[in-house]
Write a protein that holds these residues in place. Structure first.
Motif, PDB file in Angstrom:
ATOM      1  N   UNK A   1       0.828  -1.211   0.000  1.00 11.28           N
ATOM      2  CA  UNK A   1       0.000   0.000   0.000  1.00 11.28           C
ATOM      3  C   UNK A   1       0.861   1.258   0.000  1.00 11.28           C
ATOM      4  N   UNK A   2       1.852   1.319   0.867  1.00  8.28           N
ATOM      5  CA  UNK A   2       2.702   2.497   0.939  1.00  8.28           C
ATOM      6  C   UNK A   2       3.540   2.671  -0.326  1.00  8.28           C
ATOM      7  N   UNK A   3       3.955   1.567  -0.924  1.00  7.35           N
ATOM      8  CA  UNK A   3       4.685   1.656  -2.190  1.00  7.35           C
ATOM      9  C   UNK A   3       3.774   2.199  -3.288  1.00  7.35           C
TER      10      UNK A   3
ATOM     11  N   UNK B   1      -1.666  10.980  -4.425  1.00  5.15           N
ATOM     12  CA  UNK B   1      -1.773  12.420  -4.674  1.00  5.15           C
ATOM     13  C   UNK B   1      -0.436  13.133  -4.552  1.00  5.15           C
ATOM     14  N   UNK B   2       0.432  12.635  -3.726  1.00  6.45           N
ATOM     15  CA  UNK B   2       1.748  13.231  -3.529  1.00  6.45           C
ATOM     16  C   UNK B   2       2.854  12.306  -4.031  1.00  6.45           C
ATOM     17  N   UNK B   3       2.516  11.401  -4.924  1.00  7.19           N
ATOM     18  CA  UNK B   3       3.448  10.389  -5.397  1.00  7.19           C
ATOM     19  C   UNK B   3       4.365  10.877  -6.500  1.00  7.19           C
ATOM     20  N   UNK B   4       5.158   9.962  -6.963  1.00  9.76           N
ATOM     21  CA  UNK B   4       6.168  10.247  -7.969  1.00  9.76           C
ATOM     22  C   UNK B   4       5.551  10.705  -9.291  1.00  9.76           C
TER      23      UNK B   4
ATOM     24  N   UNK C   1       5.723  19.079 -12.367  1.00  9.62           N
ATOM     25  CA  UNK C   1       6.917  19.702 -12.944  1.00  9.62           C
ATOM     26  C   UNK C   1       6.714  20.009 -14.422  1.00  9.62           C
ATOM     27  N   UNK C   2       6.028  19.139 -15.146  1.00 14.37           N
ATOM     28  CA  UNK C   2       5.740  19.397 -16.562  1.00 14.37           C
ATOM     29  C   UNK C   2       4.808  20.602 -16.706  1.00 14.37           C
TER      30      UNK C   2
END
Length: 84
Positions: A9-11, A18-21, A28-29
């Motif tokens: 789950x954490x991975x 929402x705050x993931x990679x 950034x794009x």
């Protein structure tokens, strides 16, 4: 077994959340797109400021005035010939 699910789950949240990679890459794009748009608007504003200054009462650029009269009002000198 429960520890495996918590880790999964954490991975998943670190990559897809929402705050993931992936969200960070998307932000950034968007930032780069907005920065390019801002740079274009700043350049356009600088150009308009320059043209406004050149047509002001304090500084009159006769060449710019002549160009604007020709473009906007269709003026031409008596010794000019317009070719279609």
């Amino acid at each position: 077994m429960g520890l495996l699910f918590v880790g999964a789950y954490f991975t998943f949240a670190a990559v897809q959340g929402d705050y993931g990679l992936f969200r960070r890459i998307q932000i950034e794009a968007e930032r780069d797109t907005y920065q390019a748009e801002l740079d274009a608007l700043v350049a356009e504003t600088a150009q308009m400021t320059l043209l406004t200054r050149r047509l002001s009462d304090d500084y009159l650029d006769l060449d710019l005035l002549d160009q604007q009269a020709r473009d906007r009002l269709g003026y031409m000198r008596a010794d000019e010939v317009i070719l279609p």
